[in-house]
Design a protein around this motif. Structure first.
Motif, PDB file in Angstrom:
ATOM      1  N   ALA A  44       8.046   8.329   0.222  1.00 42.87           N
ATOM      2  CA  ALA A  44       7.629   8.560   1.605  1.00 42.87           C
ATOM      3  C   ALA A  44       8.004   9.983   2.027  1.00 42.87           C
ATOM      4  O   ALA A  44       9.095  10.464   1.735  1.00 42.87           O
ATOM      5  CB  ALA A  44       8.296   7.541   2.528  1.00 42.87           C
ATOM      6  N   VAL A  45       7.071  10.648   2.689  1.00 39.84           N
ATOM      7  CA  VAL A  45       7.296  12.012   3.176  1.00 39.84           C
ATOM      8  C   VAL A  45       7.215  11.986   4.700  1.00 39.84           C
ATOM      9  O   VAL A  45       6.180  11.625   5.268  1.00 39.84           O
ATOM     10  CB  VAL A  45       6.237  12.991   2.606  1.00 39.84           C
ATOM     11  N   VAL A  52       4.786   9.245   8.791  1.00 41.23           N
ATOM     12  CA  VAL A  52       5.362   9.165   7.455  1.00 41.23           C
ATOM     13  C   VAL A  52       4.211   8.881   6.493  1.00 41.23           C
ATOM     14  O   VAL A  52       3.522   7.869   6.616  1.00 41.23           O
ATOM     15  CB  VAL A  52       6.435   8.066   7.349  1.00 41.23           C
ATOM     16  N   VAL A  53       3.993   9.790   5.550  1.00 39.30           N
ATOM     17  CA  VAL A  53       2.885   9.671   4.601  1.00 39.30           C
ATOM     18  C   VAL A  53       3.438   9.195   3.258  1.00 39.30           C
ATOM     19  O   VAL A  53       4.478   9.682   2.801  1.00 39.30           O
ATOM     20  CB  VAL A  53       2.138  11.015   4.439  1.00 39.30           C
ATOM     21  N   LYS A  93       6.243  -0.829   7.935  1.00 42.03           N
ATOM     22  CA  LYS A  93       7.077   0.375   7.957  1.00 42.03           C
ATOM     23  C   LYS A  93       6.472   1.495   8.800  1.00 42.03           C
ATOM     24  O   LYS A  93       7.120   2.513   9.036  1.00 42.03           O
ATOM     25  CB  LYS A  93       7.282   0.902   6.529  1.00 42.03           C
ATOM     26  N   GLY A  94       5.216   1.348   9.209  1.00 41.32           N
ATOM     27  CA  GLY A  94       4.547   2.391   9.981  1.00 41.32           C
ATOM     28  C   GLY A  94       4.078   3.563   9.125  1.00 41.32           C
ATOM     29  O   GLY A  94       3.937   4.680   9.606  1.00 41.32           O
ATOM     30  N   TYR A  95       3.816   3.309   7.851  1.00 45.58           N
ATOM     31  CA  TYR A  95       3.394   4.361   6.929  1.00 45.58           C
ATOM     32  C   TYR A  95       1.917   4.707   7.124  1.00 45.58           C
ATOM     33  O   TYR A  95       1.112   3.882   7.532  1.00 45.58           O
ATOM     34  CB  TYR A  95       3.582   3.933   5.480  1.00 45.58           C
ATOM     35  N   GLU A  96       1.597   5.933   6.751  1.00 48.16           N
ATOM     36  CA  GLU A  96       0.214   6.395   6.699  1.00 48.16           C
ATOM     37  C   GLU A  96      -0.080   6.691   5.231  1.00 48.16           C
ATOM     38  O   GLU A  96       0.670   7.408   4.575  1.00 48.16           O
ATOM     39  CB  GLU A  96       0.070   7.664   7.535  1.00 48.16           C
ATOM     40  N   PRO A 124      -5.832  12.295  -6.776  1.00 43.94           N
ATOM     41  CA  PRO A 124      -5.949  13.698  -7.167  1.00 43.94           C
ATOM     42  C   PRO A 124      -6.811  14.549  -6.247  1.00 43.94           C
ATOM     43  O   PRO A 124      -6.538  15.716  -6.074  1.00 43.94           O
ATOM     44  CB  PRO A 124      -6.577  13.624  -8.564  1.00 43.94           C
ATOM     45  N   HIS A 125      -7.836  13.976  -5.630  1.00 44.54           N
ATOM     46  CA  HIS A 125      -8.721  14.782  -4.780  1.00 44.54           C
ATOM     47  C   HIS A 125      -8.192  14.973  -3.362  1.00 44.54           C
ATOM     48  O   HIS A 125      -8.816  15.653  -2.565  1.00 44.54           O
ATOM     49  CB  HIS A 125     -10.124  14.174  -4.744  1.00 44.54           C
ATOM     50  N   VAL A 126      -7.044  14.419  -3.043  1.00 42.94           N
ATOM     51  CA  VAL A 126      -6.462  14.571  -1.714  1.00 42.94           C
ATOM     52  C   VAL A 126      -5.440  15.696  -1.759  1.00 42.94           C
ATOM     53  O   VAL A 126      -4.458  15.623  -2.471  1.00 42.94           O
ATOM     54  CB  VAL A 126      -5.791  13.258  -1.232  1.00 42.94           C
ATOM     55  N   ARG A 127      -5.701  16.763  -1.016  1.00 40.59           N
ATOM     56  CA  ARG A 127      -4.791  17.908  -1.002  1.00 40.59           C
ATOM     57  C   ARG A 127      -3.852  17.811   0.184  1.00 40.59           C
ATOM     58  O   ARG A 127      -4.193  17.264   1.227  1.00 40.59           O
ATOM     59  CB  ARG A 127      -5.604  19.203  -0.896  1.00 40.59           C
ATOM     60  N   ALA A 128      -2.664  18.352   0.026  1.00 38.57           N
ATOM     61  CA  ALA A 128      -1.648  18.291   1.095  1.00 38.57           C
ATOM     62  C   ALA A 128      -2.136  18.998   2.347  1.00 38.57           C
ATOM     63  O   ALA A 128      -1.851  18.556   3.462  1.00 38.57           O
ATOM     64  CB  ALA A 128      -0.339  18.916   0.610  1.00 38.57           C
TER      65      ALA A 128
END
Length: 135
Positions: A44-45, A52-53, A93-96, A124-128
């Motif tokens: 989790a970030v 929280v992603v 947890k309320g995560y995204e 892989p195709h999702v960039r930060a």
């Protein structure tokens, strides 16, 4: 004759269920789900106080024998069941998610009798930098 066939089928189904539970984990099959939750929580970030992603792509490596048994028994919805369970965990947890949530099951010869391994990553195709900045 039909009653006898149904009874054999029911007995076979019961044997398969017991074997599956023993193969996934001899004592507590819940540990596979716990391992998925732990993998999610561990990566989790925290982006902000309210965001929280977590990774959205999970791979569960099942021991080859366990996977073959599942295929023989026509049990193709395990990935779906695990995905639904992980989605509930994320909501609690309320995560995204970093994208569409998926749990993929793959056969793998595992060492030392491990029944499974769990890995996660953002697709892989999702960039930060694809996530909009919050003001």
């Amino acid at each position: 004759m039909a009653w006898e066939t149904l009874t054999r089928w029911e007995r076979a189904l019961e044997r398969w269920q017991r074997a599956l539970l023993e193969k996934v984990h001899p004592h507590q099959p819940v540990e596979l789900i716990d391992a998925l939750h732990h993998e999610c929580d561990r990566h989790a970030v925290v982006c902000s106080e309210s965001r929280v992603v977590v990774p959205n792509a999970y791979e569960v490596e099942l021991d080859t024998e366990v996977h073959e048994e599942l295929v023989r028994q026509g049990c193709g919805d395990i990935g779906e069941v695990l995905t639904d369970n992980l989605a509930r965990h994320g909501r609690q947890k309320g995560y995204e998610w970093a994208g569409p949530l998926t749990v993929r099951i793959t056969p793998t010869p595992l060492a030392f009798g491990d029944p499974y391994r769990v890995h996660s990553s953002p697709m892989p195709h999702v960039r930060a930098d694809a996530f909009p900045a919050e003001s």
